[in-house]
Design a protein around this motif. Structure first.
Motif, PDB file in Angstrom:
ATOM      1  N   GLY A  85       0.826  -1.213   0.000  1.00 30.97           N
ATOM      2  CA  GLY A  85       0.000   0.000   0.000  1.00 30.97           C
ATOM      3  C   GLY A  85       0.858   1.260   0.000  1.00 30.97           C
ATOM      4  N   LEU A  86       1.968   1.198   0.726  1.00 30.61           N
ATOM      5  CA  LEU A  86       2.829   2.393   0.813  1.00 30.61           C
ATOM      6  C   LEU A  86       3.400   2.761  -0.553  1.00 30.61           C
ATOM      7  CD1 LEU A  86       4.120   4.539   2.685  1.00 30.61           C
ATOM      8  CD2 LEU A  86       6.108   3.020   2.864  1.00 30.61           C
ATOM      9  N   GLU A  87       3.812   1.731  -1.299  1.00 31.64           N
ATOM     10  CA  GLU A  87       4.356   1.996  -2.639  1.00 31.64           C
ATOM     11  C   GLU A  87       3.390   2.845  -3.459  1.00 31.64           C
ATOM     12  OE1 GLU A  87       5.336  -1.473  -5.196  1.00 31.64           O
ATOM     13  OE2 GLU A  87       6.391  -2.124  -3.363  1.00 31.64           O
ATOM     14  N   THR A  88       2.123   2.421  -3.478  1.00 33.08           N
ATOM     15  CA  THR A  88       1.125   3.144  -4.274  1.00 33.08           C
ATOM     16  C   THR A  88       0.846   4.517  -3.672  1.00 33.08           C
ATOM     17  OG1 THR A  88       0.107   0.963  -4.351  1.00 33.08           O
ATOM     18  CG2 THR A  88      -0.981   2.698  -5.588  1.00 33.08           C
ATOM     19  N   ALA A  89       0.802   4.572  -2.339  1.00 31.46           N
ATOM     20  CA  ALA A  89       0.518   5.852  -1.678  1.00 31.46           C
ATOM     21  C   ALA A  89       1.616   6.876  -1.986  1.00 31.46           C
ATOM     22  CB  ALA A  89       0.392   5.650  -0.176  1.00 31.46           C
ATOM     23  N   GLN A 124       5.824  -1.573  11.348  1.00 31.30           N
ATOM     24  CA  GLN A 124       7.142  -0.958  11.539  1.00 31.30           C
ATOM     25  C   GLN A 124       7.816  -0.681  10.198  1.00 31.30           C
ATOM     26  OE1 GLN A 124       9.302  -0.248  14.834  1.00 31.30           O
ATOM     27  NE2 GLN A 124       9.503   1.159  13.098  1.00 31.30           N
ATOM     28  N   GLU A 125       7.782  -1.667   9.298  1.00 30.66           N
ATOM     29  CA  GLU A 125       8.465  -1.400   8.016  1.00 30.66           C
ATOM     30  C   GLU A 125       7.707  -0.346   7.191  1.00 30.66           C
ATOM     31  OE1 GLU A 125       7.016  -5.357   5.414  1.00 30.66           O
ATOM     32  OE2 GLU A 125       9.083  -4.597   5.236  1.00 30.66           O
ATOM     33  N   THR A 126       6.391  -0.326   7.337  1.00 34.61           N
ATOM     34  CA  THR A 126       5.595   0.686   6.629  1.00 34.61           C
ATOM     35  C   THR A 126       5.934   2.080   7.167  1.00 34.61           C
ATOM     36  OG1 THR A 126       3.842  -0.973   6.494  1.00 34.61           O
ATOM     37  CG2 THR A 126       3.225   1.288   5.943  1.00 34.61           C
ATOM     38  N   GLY A 129       9.386   3.124   6.079  1.00 33.96           N
ATOM     39  CA  GLY A 129       9.365   3.502   4.656  1.00 33.96           C
ATOM     40  C   GLY A 129       8.769   4.888   4.476  1.00 33.96           C
ATOM     41  N   ALA A 130       7.698   5.156   5.208  1.00 32.49           N
ATOM     42  CA  ALA A 130       7.030   6.460   5.085  1.00 32.49           C
ATOM     43  C   ALA A 130       7.942   7.567   5.627  1.00 32.49           C
ATOM     44  CB  ALA A 130       5.702   6.450   5.831  1.00 32.49           C
ATOM     45  N   LEU A 131       8.584   7.306   6.761  1.00 32.47           N
ATOM     46  CA  LEU A 131       9.479   8.318   7.346  1.00 32.47           C
ATOM     47  C   LEU A 131      10.654   8.589   6.405  1.00 32.47           C
ATOM     48  CD1 LEU A 131       9.550   7.243  11.130  1.00 32.47           C
ATOM     49  CD2 LEU A 131       8.428   9.264  10.155  1.00 32.47           C
ATOM     50  N   ALA A 132      11.186   7.509   5.817  1.00 31.65           N
ATOM     51  CA  ALA A 132      12.311   7.674   4.889  1.00 31.65           C
ATOM     52  C   ALA A 132      11.902   8.517   3.689  1.00 31.65           C
ATOM     53  CB  ALA A 132      12.820   6.299   4.437  1.00 31.65           C
ATOM     54  N   ALA A 133      10.619   8.447   3.329  1.00 29.81           N
ATOM     55  CA  ALA A 133      10.124   9.243   2.194  1.00 29.81           C
ATOM     56  C   ALA A 133       9.718  10.649   2.641  1.00 29.81           C
ATOM     57  CB  ALA A 133       8.945   8.520   1.541  1.00 29.81           C
TER      58      ALA A 133
END
Ligand code: HMG
Ligand code: MG
Length: 298
Positions: A85-89, A124-126, A129-133
């Protein structure tokens, strides 16, 4: 004793629509969100990047997120359950990512197909990933005032899950009364403890109005100085994986009450009602809010 101003987070395009069986077209959603963007709202949760088989109504998440006209004064959020979901978001350039889980084991499994323990590493990985972006993070915890499958949820269990989400890096925590079973006494009990543990400015309340108690619960939370509330325009909403869940507290009713009490929301009520009429037409049924009932009498 109440705060001077409150931030309302509009969850109608996500929570409001997710339980609606009649599919609203992406175009109508986009027009509705664009109207919401002009009301003075500073936050709109526009969709969910979940498995489309689980929530068919929001299977157009990417089209909607890419199709709306962004108002720079508005933060656009969405629910994101995992890396897929994060990829698409991220592709759709969502401003804020909301992860979600439940305080009760059974609702967590029914809603996201995992045990509570299995959920933490996925979130956690989501979150990482979001924080890194460079995205800000919101966390929802559902069923904190009770679970439709398990009944009362022990408060230690609620805080165990909330602690974990904060430890993982969320900025704001939204406490969810998923099936609208909280009463003001319970809000008091939860906030007495929660505000000893967490910064008040990081807590939002997310009430559903299933039993007509949402506004009383909001008022109780205001007594505690809470300044962030989730609501859905017209009072639509509900979790498809929580039997008996119905609409969120209505944004139009909430704005009316707060503004009438002298608590600023910066939201224009006339524009809000125009946006409500728009989604009422798309859904083809009367919206449950009180303001919309008054409006249709006029
Ligand atoms: P799952 O089926 O266990 O996922 O779903 P999986 O990881 O085993 O993957 C199975 C398939 O789903 C795979 O496809 C994945 O690619 C796909 P295949 O390889 O088999 O073809 N998939 C996805 N596709 C698109 N986007 C994704 C995605 N993830 C996997 N993100 C999952 C696990 C969590 C995804 C699923 O259970 C789900 O989507 N649940 C969402 C339920 C939901 O949206 N509920 C309502 C929101 S929560 C709520 O309303 C409460 C709240 O308002 C607060 C309150 O009121 O309390 C927030
Ligand atoms: Mg909800």
């Amino acid at each position: 004793k109440w705060p001077d101003k409150v931030t309302i987070k509009e969850v109608g395009p996500r929570d409001g629509l997710q339980n609606e069986k009649e599919i609203v077209s992406a175009e109508e959603k986009i027009e509705w969100i664009d109207a919401l963007s002009q009301t003075g709202l500073s936050y709109i949760e526009i969709t969910s990047f979940v498995n489309p088989n689980w929530v068919p109504q929001l299977s157009d998440a990417e089209v909607v997120a890419k199709g709306i006209k962004r108002n720079p004064a508005v933060t656009y959020g969405a629910l994101v359950p995992n890396m897929r979901g994060l990829e698409t978001a991220l592709e759709a350039d969502i401003d804020e990512v909301s992860v979600f889980m439940s305080a009760s084991e059974t609702h967590n499994r029914k809603n996201i197909n995992k045990s509570i323990d299995q959920t933490f590493p996925v979130l956690q990985e989501t979150i990482n990933g979001a924080l890194a972006a460079g995205k800000s993070l919101r966390g929802y915890v559902s069923t904190i005032f009770g679970c439709p499958y398990e009944g009362k949820v022990p408060i230690e269990q609620v805080f165990m899950v909330c602690d974990r989400l904060f430890d993982m890096g969320i900025g704001e925590l939204s406490l969810g009364d998923t099936t609208g079973i909280a009463n003001p006494r319970q809000v008091e009990e939860v906030l007495d403890l929660a505000l000893k543990r967490y910064d008040r400015n990081k807590i939002a309340l997310h009430f559903h109005d299933t039993r007509g108690m949402a506004m009383a619960n909001v008022l109780k939370a205001l007594d505690y100085g809470i300044t962030s509330f989730d609501s859905a325009l017209g009072g639509i909403g509900g979790c498809p994986y929580a039997p008996g869940a119905s609409g969120n507290v209505a944004t139009d009713d909430l704005v009316y009450m707060l503004e009438d009490m002298g608590i600023s929301t910066k939201i224009n009520q006339a524009k809000l009602l125009d946006a409500a009429v728009r989604i009422q037409q798309s859904l083809g049924k009367k919206l449950p809010s009180h303001q919309m009932a008054v409006y249709s009498e006029q």
